[in-house]
Design an enzyme around this catalytic site. Structure first.
Site, PDB file in Angstrom:
ATOM      1  N   THR A   9       0.852  -1.191   0.000  1.00 60.10           N
ATOM      2  CA  THR A   9       0.000   0.000   0.000  1.00 60.10           C
ATOM      3  C   THR A   9       0.886   1.238   0.000  1.00 60.10           C
ATOM      4  OG1 THR A   9      -0.211   0.334   2.396  1.00 60.10           O
ATOM      5  CG2 THR A   9      -1.691  -1.294   1.365  1.00 60.10           C
ATOM      6  N   ALA A  11       2.139   2.568  -2.602  1.00 61.60           N
ATOM      7  CA  ALA A  11       3.258   2.233  -3.481  1.00 61.60           C
ATOM      8  C   ALA A  11       3.667   3.378  -4.392  1.00 61.60           C
ATOM      9  CB  ALA A  11       2.909   1.004  -4.327  1.00 61.60           C
ATOM     10  N   SER A  12       2.851   4.423  -4.494  1.00 64.06           N
ATOM     11  CA  SER A  12       3.218   5.542  -5.361  1.00 64.06           C
ATOM     12  C   SER A  12       4.061   6.592  -4.646  1.00 64.06           C
ATOM     13  CB  SER A  12       1.959   6.209  -5.930  1.00 64.06           C
ATOM     14  OG  SER A  12       1.152   6.740  -4.889  1.00 64.06           O
ATOM     15  N   ILE A  15       8.812   6.129  -0.459  1.00 62.42           N
ATOM     16  CA  ILE A  15       9.193   4.952   0.319  1.00 62.42           C
ATOM     17  C   ILE A  15       8.487   3.710  -0.213  1.00 62.42           C
ATOM     18  CG2 ILE A  15       8.993   3.872   2.601  1.00 62.42           C
ATOM     19  CD1 ILE A  15       9.626   6.587   3.829  1.00 62.42           C
ATOM     20  N   SER A 140       7.027   5.170  12.188  1.00 64.59           N
ATOM     21  CA  SER A 140       7.721   6.456  12.149  1.00 64.59           C
ATOM     22  C   SER A 140       8.588   6.622  13.388  1.00 64.59           C
ATOM     23  CB  SER A 140       6.710   7.605  12.094  1.00 64.59           C
ATOM     24  OG  SER A 140       7.349   8.857  12.290  1.00 64.59           O
ATOM     25  N   TYR A 153      -0.305  12.015  14.467  1.00 62.85           N
ATOM     26  CA  TYR A 153       0.512  11.134  13.631  1.00 62.85           C
ATOM     27  C   TYR A 153       1.349  10.197  14.502  1.00 62.85           C
ATOM     28  CZ  TYR A 153       3.977   9.904  10.020  1.00 62.85           C
ATOM     29  OH  TYR A 153       4.807   9.236   9.143  1.00 62.85           O
TER      30      TYR A 153
END
Length: 245
Positions: A9, A11-12, A15, A140, A153
Site C-alpha cells: 500500500t 506504493a506511489s 518509500i 515512524s 501522527y
C-alpha cells in the site's frame, strides 16, 4: 520464504516505490496500491513489468475504511492470497493538538491503524492456512521519540508497535511474522515544508549527520520479508540514523 504474492500500500510514494522495487523479484506478482499519484504508480508498474514482475494497480482512498475492504478483495482477486503485505500508505498532520479538528484526528487514525486492522483481518487467514507470511507496517521515528505538532501522527504510528506485538502472539505459531519499520527523517515530499535552515538543523540532531534515503527503508523491509528474518516478529526496527536513541 518465497515472496511470490505481494501487496504494497502507498506504493506511489517515495518509500512505497522503493519497497516495491526492492522486494518484487522476477516471477512474483504484486498489487500496487495508490490514491492520488496515479502517474507515479503507473511508472512503477511499467518498470516492474519489464523486470518480469506481474504488477497490478489498484486505487483506493483509505480515509474511507469501506474502501480498504474493497481494496483487499480486489488484491486477492488479482494475485490470490498474499504472502507479503507491506502497509506503507499514510498521511501526516502538522498542527497543535488543540487546533486539530476531531474529524482530522479520525481521518489520520483510519488511514493508519484502521486500514492496518482491515488489511490484516483480510490477509491473515490466508497466511495462516498457507503456513506462513510476512507483514510489515511502516511506522515512524515519531512513534519512538514523539514530535511536536505531530501528536495525532505519532499516536497512530505508535499503535503499530503494540499491534505487531499482540499479533505475533496470535499468529506466530503459524509461521506468520508481523513487524514494524520506523523511518526517521527521509528524503521524501513530506520534508518539502522545511526550509533549508530547518533541514540543516534537523541533520544536526541526527547522529548519522544526514537524512535517510527511501532505499535504506526498503532494505530493512526486504530483510524482514526474507527467509533470514523468520525468527523475528513483533519488533519495531528504527531506520533513522540513530535519531531515536
Amino acid at each position: 520464504m518465497e515472496t511470490s504474492r505481494i501487496v504494497v500500500t502507498g506504493a506511489s510514494g517515495e518509500i512505497g516505490t522503493a519497497i516495491a522495487r526492492s522486494i518484487a523479484l522476477p516471477g512474483s506478482r504484486i498489487v500496487l496500491h495508490y490514491h492520488m499519484r496515479e502517474g507515479a504508480a503507473r511508472k512503477l508498474a511499467e518498470q516492474l513489468l519489464r523486470q518480469n514482475v506481474e504488477a497490478h494497480l489498484v486505487s483506493a482512498d483509505f480515509t474511507d475504511l469501506a474502501n480498504v475492504d474493497r481494496f483487499a478483495a480486489a488484491a486477492e482477486e488479482r494475485i490470490g492470497p498474499p504472502d507479503v503485505l507491506v502497509h506503507a500508505a499514510g498521511m501526516s498532520q502538522f498542527a497543535l493538538l488543540q487546533d486539530l479538528p476531531l474529524s482530522e484526528w479520525h481521518k489520520l487514525h483510519d488511514t493508519h491503524l484502521g486500514a492496518a486492522y482491515r488489511l490484516l483481518r483480510a490477509v491473515l487467514p490466508g497466511m495462516v492456512r498457507n503456513g506462513g507470511g510476512r507483514v510489515v507496517l511502516i511506522g515512524s521515528v515519531f512513534a519512538l521519540r514523539g514530535g511536536a505538532m505531530e501528536a495525532a501522527y505519532a499516536a497512530a504510528k505508535a499503535g503499530y508497535g503494540a499491534f505487531a506485538r499482540a499479533l505475533q502472539g496470535e499468529v506466530g505459531r503459524s509461521g506468520v511474522t508481523v513487524n514494524v519499520v520506523a523511518p526517521g527523517a527521509v528524503e521524501t515530499a513530506m520534508l518539502d515544508r522545511l526550509s533549508e535552515s530547518e533541514r540543516m538543523a534537523l541533520k544536526q540532531q541526527i547522529p548519522a549527520g544526514r537524512l535517510g534515503r527511501p532505499e535504506e527503508v526498503a532494505d530493512a523491509v526486504r530483510f524482514l520479508v526474507s527467509p533470514g528474518a523468520s525468527y523475528i516478529s513483533g519488533v519495531t526496527l528504527p531506520v533513522d540514523g540513530g535519531y531515536s536513541t
